[in-house]
Design an enzyme around this catalytic site. Structure first.
Site, short mmCIF file in Angstrom:
data_model
loop_
_atom_site.label_atom_id
_atom_site.label_comp_id
_atom_site.label_asym_id
_atom_site.label_seq_id
_atom_site.Cartn_x
_atom_site.Cartn_y
_atom_site.Cartn_z
NE ARG A 160 -5.95 2.09 12.23
CZ ARG A 160 -7.23 1.83 12.22
NH1 ARG A 160 -7.70 0.76 12.81
NH2 ARG A 160 -8.08 2.61 11.58
CG HIS A 161 -1.95 2.96 8.13
ND1 HIS A 161 -2.62 3.63 9.13
CD2 HIS A 161 -2.89 2.60 7.20
CE1 HIS A 161 -3.91 3.70 8.81
NE2 HIS A 161 -4.11 3.09 7.66
CD GLU A 205 -10.36 -3.03 8.75
OE1 GLU A 205 -9.99 -1.92 8.39
OE2 GLU A 205 -9.95 -4.09 8.23
NE ARG A 258 -3.79 -2.33 0.55
CZ ARG A 258 -4.71 -2.79 1.41
NH1 ARG A 258 -5.10 -2.05 2.40
NH2 ARG A 258 -5.26 -3.99 1.22
CB SER A 269 -12.28 -4.94 5.25
OG SER A 269 -13.33 -4.09 4.91
NE ARG A 271 -4.20 -2.41 10.52
CZ ARG A 271 -5.05 -1.61 9.90
NH1 ARG A 271 -6.35 -1.87 9.93
NH2 ARG A 271 -4.63 -0.56 9.24
CD GLU A 282 -3.49 3.84 2.98
OE1 GLU A 282 -4.04 4.56 3.81
OE2 GLU A 282 -3.63 2.60 2.94
#
Lengths: 535, 535
Positions: free
Chosen positions: A315-316, A458, A307, A461, A509, A309
């Site tokens: 948490r990323h 979370e 990712r 998903s 996670r 991002e």
């Protein structure tokens, strides 16, 4: 002992080593190698001989680098955790471990030997068998060096509080250095392993900060907590796979290099692919779905997910391990939700039962609240979750997504009301889910989709995916997606595809939240974020 | 039945779909969705009603897309392989499967239903319960569509040769289309599944070529051989992990995005990483070794490995799955060689015993010679391998590497002499191995390194690694490697590291060679090579 010419704190980092230093190093290395060649396999020592004759000569020292010359089958190596079985026996044991600490005191040297999470006290005292020189040699071995020692296991009258083996010590007969550590370490294992206790101001002062840990991960990973975290992580993967395999799932492997960015091209890394460009997969979803369309029925895959991002949060990560699954169902996606829920419950049970030691080791350093779960797991409707939040004073619309703070709050409300750290939130608003999500047949504001939470965050998903190519096209257009860019995705469903649902889980996670840790970098062995691609 | 407006062979590939076609498609999709909405959940049929009243109405048709409305718990679904237990029982069974073939013959329709590797004949004949219209509807269902049918299992007097279930057929009472396939398929499953038989000229003519298969992988993967290959591949990974876990290995995960190209920068893919560049790891080796230096002792990892080699051969992929392991040893790297050898032997035993059905299914299409192995495995010295080749007429120097043809020849010679398809070749010439390979302590022309072979092709390359940072530097310089570029690698060994050895295995190669297949693209679900990054 070979002295490392670069043993200079300013030169500790690899980056700081100038070519000059490297040259000098190599020269010294050549010398050292030559020296090693001329040394006997064991017993010669590098210390300046003292006036008195060394009657322990040949019982200690630094043998030549282990190059697979001898096999030493006569050496009876015993793990530190099994030494207790050797107390009082005449037969000596061999142990290989690291010098955790070493303390000379007159004519004796106390050394704590570490092996993974276990430590044992070793004593080398001047005697008929142990010379002054041997004690001195032992006292000079650098911390973190690896040694082989021959010893007798002896019962001690008072508990040794500083070691995991508290009822015995090793009386050393022979000691050899297998691999020397630098004299100066960028971090001390004792500091890196110090319990996090906000009431201990000294503890806070000498805490090792996260970047120092990650920059020197080889050392940091040696703490008992880290040894335990990554063994538990291996357990998470093993349980995930074993539980699903027992349910008839087939493991597949999906490509990481893909020709088109999955969801619109945002947050995707570009790869130069020969004379062309390609992308790194943000999820194995299309491939899992293709496997379903190809009659594999139930599939899972464990692999890297990327990712791009620019999120610098607790948490990323830009690269993490995805535990993904996809499953054809007969008539209702709750068949899949129940399967995933039961997988988590079985995993939590497995961790509790099989990783109790690891959980305890982590708990020594980080306060771990035991993870609570219900069997079968709690399943709430999204609307009911919203109602709980509103009752707690949160203002939000029916079709709004949950913000991260609201997710956490809902986690606390659920924990208080139902006593579980894991729950499933079902029937998300359609508007906040991707185009391929199957709408709820009874209320078009909602969808056949779900998230799963651990301690209010979370970790999965998922959804029933649209398996009808025409309807999928319609929904993509509704989301203003360029149909030509997802033609291959839609095409996969034109040859007959059963209804199916699935989900993706972030491995790091799961481990972080199961243990109640505060940062995902603690559960990624070599984490990647926007600012870190090393080591 | 919803007719797909793009059912045109020229438009079969996703790439060929123009925007115009997509637009038309979407319009039709919207229409179709509307139509589906107005249809009852089951039983309405799209065929023009005939003159005679349809007394089977409600027992067949195409219900609305399954959107998780009902759960149908009353339907007793039975796998095709278990139907035999239902012969002669009054109670009807439900089966979901694909229409493999369908053949109308007067007032009856014979349909072969396929489920993974299993097939069963279904008969729909006009009777008091089955109308003409129902038979016609059934005859018109496109191949590869998914259907649910309710039927009685009936014993047949003569074996049905064309099905895997040869002693029974299903007498259909109800039939519903769950998902429709396009009328025209880019390849026929029967053709894709046709046995490779060089004596069958017709078979050769209608063989489906590899690119057609890979372009339409969702269809191609449905053949019994492919269903079996990827189930066996899952078995290889499961066995690899289970065997090593039982031996005390810990699973780790290593980053795929790395900051520096591992071995000099050749054959490496570049990734744009925010404002910088990074690389895709060509191997997890440095990270496995760091895990060893960090006291994990025995580690394995299963994950994607990337090679930017422009090799278009039967055994090269640009992305493949690496089964990697690394292990600290006490004194001799043969401790590791024996562990790896025993792992392979246990894996071969596991595949033979647990995947016999899959092996048989592959054998139906591709001639598979059973894989032969010895326990413990054969270990040859490199010099002895060279001697065998020379005796067979090959001219090569002592320190020359094995060419691919010579590897294959040696495999045949070993098979003839020792009766094994697996063997270990130990003590490679130092000159042909990477700089971090530990030289042989007794003869500096050789090294503590090994390859392992299946059917004469290399599937593992490994060695004792140099764990001494000074000696590692010396060897790197000898190889003219820029020390500053591998400083981080060398640094990992400065804090004490036990002697260790390991190796990397190509998963797809193991499956290809175990089954004796001719191309690695047959064992990668979605292969990547210099010319292919889709689907």
């Amino acid at each position: 002992m070979v002295v490392d010419p670069t043993d200079n704190p300013a030169e500790n980092s690899a980056e700081a080593q100038s070519k000059k230093a490297a040259k000098k190093q190599a020269k010294d290395a050549a010398k050292a190698a030559k020296k090693a060649e001329h040394k006997a396999a064991a017993g010669k020592q590098d210390e300046t001989p003292e006036d008195t004759p060394d009657y322990s000569s040949g019982k200690y020292g630094q043998p030549a680098m282990i190059q697979s010359v001898e096999k030493h089958p006569e050496r009876n190596f015993v793990p530190v955790t099994k030494l207790i079985e050797w107390i009082g026996r005449k037969e000596a044991v061999w142990v290989r471990g690291r010098v955790h600490t070493s303390r000379s005191k007159g004519k004796q040297c106390f050394l704590i030997l570490r092996q993974h999470c276990s430590t044992v006290q070793c004593v080398i005292a001047v005697s008929d068998a142990v010379s002054k020189q041997m004690v001195k040699f032992t006292g000079n071995i650098h911390k973190e060096s690896i040694v082989d020692l021959k010893a007798n296991a002896i019962s001690v009258p008072n508990k040794i509080e500083s070691c995991t083996e508290q009822t015995l010590e090793l009386s050393v007969l022979e000691i050899y250095v297998v691999s020397t550590a630098k004299a100066q370490l960028p971090l001390q294992i004792e500091d890196a392993a110090r319990p996090e206790n906000p009431d201990d101001p000294e503890g806070l002062n000498i805490r090792v900060n996260q970047d120092t840990r990650l920059d020197n991960r080889v050392l940091d990973l040696r703490t008992p907590a880290n040894q335990a975290i990554f063994r538990l992580e291996a357990g998470v993967c093993r349980l995930f796979r074993d539980i699903l395999t027992a349910k008839g799932f087939v493991e597949i492997h999906t490509p990481k290099i893909i020709s088109a960015a999955s969801e619109g091209g945002a947050n995707v890394f570009t790869v130069s692919y020969f004379k062309d460009s390609a992308y790194l997969a943000q999820s194995p979803q299309l491939y899992k779905q293709m496997a379903i369309a190809a009659d594999f029925d139930k599939v899972f895959t464990v692999g890297a997910v990327f990712r791009a991002e620019d999120s610098n949060t607790h948490r990323h990560l830009t690269e993490f391990v995805g535990l993904d699954l996809e499953m054809a169902f007969k008539y209702h996606y709750h068949e899949v939700v129940e399967t995933i829920g039961a997988t988590f419950t079985a995993m939590f049970r497995g961790l509790r039962d099989e990783c109790a030691q690891e959980i305890a080791a982590v708990n020594q350093q980080y306060k771990v609240e035991p993870f609570q779960f219900l069997d079968p797991p709690l399943r709430l409707q999204y609307v009911d979750g919203v109602a709980m939040l509103r009752a707690a004073g949160v203002e939000m619309g029916d079709e709004d997504d949950l913000s991260t703070p609201n997710e956490k709050l809902l986690g606390r409300l659920v924990k208080t009301k139902y006593g579980t750290d894991f729950y499933i939130l079902d029937k998300y608003p359609l508007a906040v889910r991707p185009f391929y999500t199957m709408p709820d047949p009874k209320d078009s504001r909602y969808s056949n989709s779900y998230d799963m939470f651990m301690r209010g965050e979370e970790i999965l998903s998922g959804a029933q995916r649209i398996h009808d190519p025409e309807y999928l096209t319609e929904r993509a257009k509704h989301h203003n997606i360029d149909i030509s860019k997802i033609a291959a995705y839609i095409e996969a469903f034109r040859f007959g595809c059963p209804p199916h649902a699935g989900g993706g889980i972030g491995m790091e996670r799961v481990v972080m939240l199961y243990l109640g840790l505060d940062n995902i970098r603690k559960t990624s062995m070599f984490p990647r974020d926007p600012k870190r691609v090393t080591p």
